[in-house]
Design an enzyme around this catalytic site. Structure first.
Site, PDB file in Angstrom:
ATOM      1  N   GLU A 162       0.868  -1.182   0.000  1.00  0.00           N
ATOM      2  CA  GLU A 162       0.000   0.000   0.000  1.00  0.00           C
ATOM      3  C   GLU A 162       0.903   1.231   0.000  1.00  0.00           C
ATOM      4  OE1 GLU A 162      -3.735   1.770   2.573  1.00  0.00           O
ATOM      5  OE2 GLU A 162      -1.901   1.188   3.623  1.00  0.00           O
TER       6      GLU A 162
ATOM      7  N   HIS B 287     -11.505  -1.757   3.196  1.00  0.00           N
ATOM      8  CA  HIS B 287     -11.949  -1.357   4.531  1.00  0.00           C
ATOM      9  C   HIS B 287     -11.791   0.140   4.792  1.00  0.00           C
ATOM     10  CE1 HIS B 287      -7.641  -1.840   4.793  1.00  0.00           C
ATOM     11  NE2 HIS B 287      -7.648  -1.125   5.897  1.00  0.00           N
ATOM     12  N   ASP B 288     -11.054   0.838   3.921  1.00  0.00           N
ATOM     13  CA  ASP B 288     -10.829   2.276   4.079  1.00  0.00           C
ATOM     14  C   ASP B 288     -11.677   3.127   3.139  1.00  0.00           C
ATOM     15  OD1 ASP B 288      -8.954   2.123   6.122  1.00  0.00           O
ATOM     16  OD2 ASP B 288      -7.244   2.037   4.761  1.00  0.00           O
TER      17      ASP B 288
END
Length: 577
Positions: A270, A343-344
């Site tokens: 990421e 999830h973000d």
């Protein structure tokens, strides 16, 4: 990157399913999802045909940031179970032909981690240098406003430095105050992290998703940012996003851990602020760093620079320009990851599609068709295969995410009304993707018997997993067909990518080609008809309709016209054009 199917790594034709454990399934009735809950529903994931599961953190943690504040890298938080449960999950995945990709946080720990507790115990502690400590700015006293060593702003808002009153020094945290940054300049830090990763590989893990990995190298000496915002803080990202030693660190990590695992792993880094050109270097197999990166360009186009809650409209041509640039940059070297959400991020049907009742299902399928047939490895986030929309939170106090709560405090301090705050949170809060997964009818939509930690999704009564699995024309089965397509057709995984009709504001179209095999993907990103004639994306006369997103009860459209949110995939074989 090799384009011959026999030479390509397994992950080029794979699809990865992300599980956020807290919200997946609660097996013990405490209102929070856990590993045994994942085990109970693993057949749902297997039925999609995916190749791997990315598991978000389950480590011991104070949970200030949903588990990304790690207090122990080599254990499981009792909230989720124990190491025996995780071993059982690894075995169960492998038995079903799937792999486990473990989420690891290497840039920072929790302030509850023994390393940091030791570091803050005294300036002469052996682990003091494992974190970034600095005295107050020259000419100021510790604790005074503006005394922080640099003027950097944290990603979660406020200064990126917090004073430790015992030692009188500040520690660096690019995220929450409870997440102190590790100092990768120290070889002992890196070696401790590498040993931990080897330990997980020995337990059977098949790869890693590495949280904000491109932040681990900071430019020295640490110094003020050139620009200052209205809060008096500066944007320090030029000094720590893709810093000066990042490739050195990445290659060392690969040499000491990732490249010596004895099997082909999947590694995804990421990376905040990464450009396509930088990503090409990170993922060029000759450089031996990472297999792919998670980039953020396309999920920041609908917001003001540096403020995700300052909403902006997003023309389709702008989105295509961004994704097309990434396809072009990594066409011959490197590899793309493909995602709409995680999830973000908020739910894609609400963000990019149309979440009105009449269009929700079809737009969910259109978005999936568009994304999965790009060149790269698709990631599916739990609930995406159900076509879930953003949950309609009713009040500001229903949100739990630390980023959202920090925004509420800052927005109220600026005089923003709760009505405006709620509107922005409902559009962009990370909690949109974290509501409990709906599994079936009944109490709490089958998530568990205890009161869930977030509200049950408003769509639970009709968009639950058991209903969609039973419906062969549902969003779930459309995803299943897309996953299968990548396995069955090398062109879907490895074919060249050419964007078509790049400036069209309602049509998303592109061509994939591998040798004599070609796919044409056309998707209408609106609720009104789009003619294909004259668009440059007309299907060849001999092309076979391979896949569409209509139900059998829908009236078939004309070959040259796409109905509202209609998507089609055509295949043709023959000599290259």
């Amino acid at each position: 990157m090799a384009t011959h199917p026999a030479a390509a790594p397994w992950w080029t034709s794979a699809t990865v399913y992300q599980i956020y454990p807290r919200s997946f399934r609660d097996a013990n009735g405490d209102g929070v999802g856990d590993i045994r809950g994942i085990l109970a529903e693993l057949d749902h994931v297997a039925a999609l045909g995916v190749d791997a599961v990315w598991l978000s953190p389950v480590y011991p943690s104070p949970m200030r940031d949903g588990g990304y504040d790690v207090a122990d890298y080599q254990d499981v938080d009792p909230l989720f179970g124990d190491l025996a449960d995780l071993d059982a999950l690894i075995d169960a995945l492998h038995a079903r032909g799937m792999k486990l990709i473990l989420d690891v946080v290497l840039n920072h720990t929790s302030d509850a981690h023994p390393w940091f507790r030791s570091a803050r115990s005294g300036r002469d502690d052996p682990k003091r240098d494992w974190y970034w400590w600095r005295p107050a700015r020259p000419g100021t006293a510790a604790g005074q406003p503006g005394a922080e060593p640099t003027n950097w702003r944290s990603y979660f808002g406020g200064p990126a430095w917090t004073l430790d009153p015992v030692s009188g020094e500040y520690y660096l945290h690019l995220f929450d105050t409870s997440q102190p940054d590790l100092d990768w300049e120290q070889p002992e830090v890196r070696q401790a992290l590498y040993a931990m990763l080897r330990w997980w590989l020995a337990r059977g893990v098949d790869g890693f998703r590495m949280d904000v990995i491109n932040l681990v190298s900071k430019a020295l000496p640490l110094r003020d940012a050139p620009s200052v915002g209205p809060d008096g803080l500066g944007d320090g990202t030029p000094f720590f996003e893709t810093g000066p030693r990042i490739h050195e660190f990445a290659q060392e990590l690969h040499r000491e851990v990732l490249g010596s695992a004895g099997k082909v792993l999947l590694t995804v880094g990421e990376m905040l602020g990464v450009t396509p050109e930088q990503a090409r270097d990170f993922t060029d197999p000759e450089r031996r760093e990472f297999d792919m990166v998670f980039q953020f360009e396309h999920v920041t186009l609908d917001q003001a620079p540096g403020d995700k809650f300052d909403l902006r409209s997003l023309p389709l041509s702008t989105l295509k320009r961004s994704l097309g640039r990434w396809q072009e940059a990594l066409a011959t070297r490197g590899w793309n990851s493909l995602y709409w959400c995680n999830h973000d991020q908020p739910r894609p049907v609400s963000r990019f599609g149309d979440d009105r009742a009449e269009w929700r299902e079809r737009s969910a399928k259109a978005l999936a068709t568009t994304l999965h047939l790009h060149r790269g490895t698709p990631f599916v986030y739990q609930g995406e295969e159900l076509g879930l929309r953003n949950h309609p939170f009713a009040r500001v106090d229903e949100f739990r995410d630390v980023e959202s709560l920090n925004f509420v405090g800052a927005a109220r301090a600026r005089g923003m009304s709760d009505t405006e705050i709620l509107q922005r949170l409902r559009a962009k809060s990370r909690d949109n993707g974290r509501t409990p997964m709906p599994w079936g009818p009944g109490p709490n939509a089958g998530f568990g018997v205890g009161e869930p930690w977030l509200p049950v999704h408003a769509d639970a009564s009709r968009a639950h997993a058991s209903a969609l699995r039973a419906d062969p024309e549902s969003v779930f089965h459309h995803y299943r067909r897309l996953v299968a397509l990548r396995h069955e057709l090398p062109v879907a995984a490895l074919g060249d990518f050419t964007m078509l009709a790049a400036e069209h504001e309602r049509l998303y179209a592109f061509r994939r080609r591998l040798g004599d095999d070609a796919l044409l993907v056309v998707a209408n990103w609106s609720d009104t008809e789009v003619p294909l004639a004259g668009s440059g994306a007309e299907p060849p006369a001999d092309a076979e309709l391979l896949l569409d997103n209509l139900r059998s009860s829908d009236a078939p459209g004309e070959r040259g016209v796409l109905g509202g949110w209609e998507a089609r995939v055509y295949r043709s074989t023959g000599s290259a054009e």
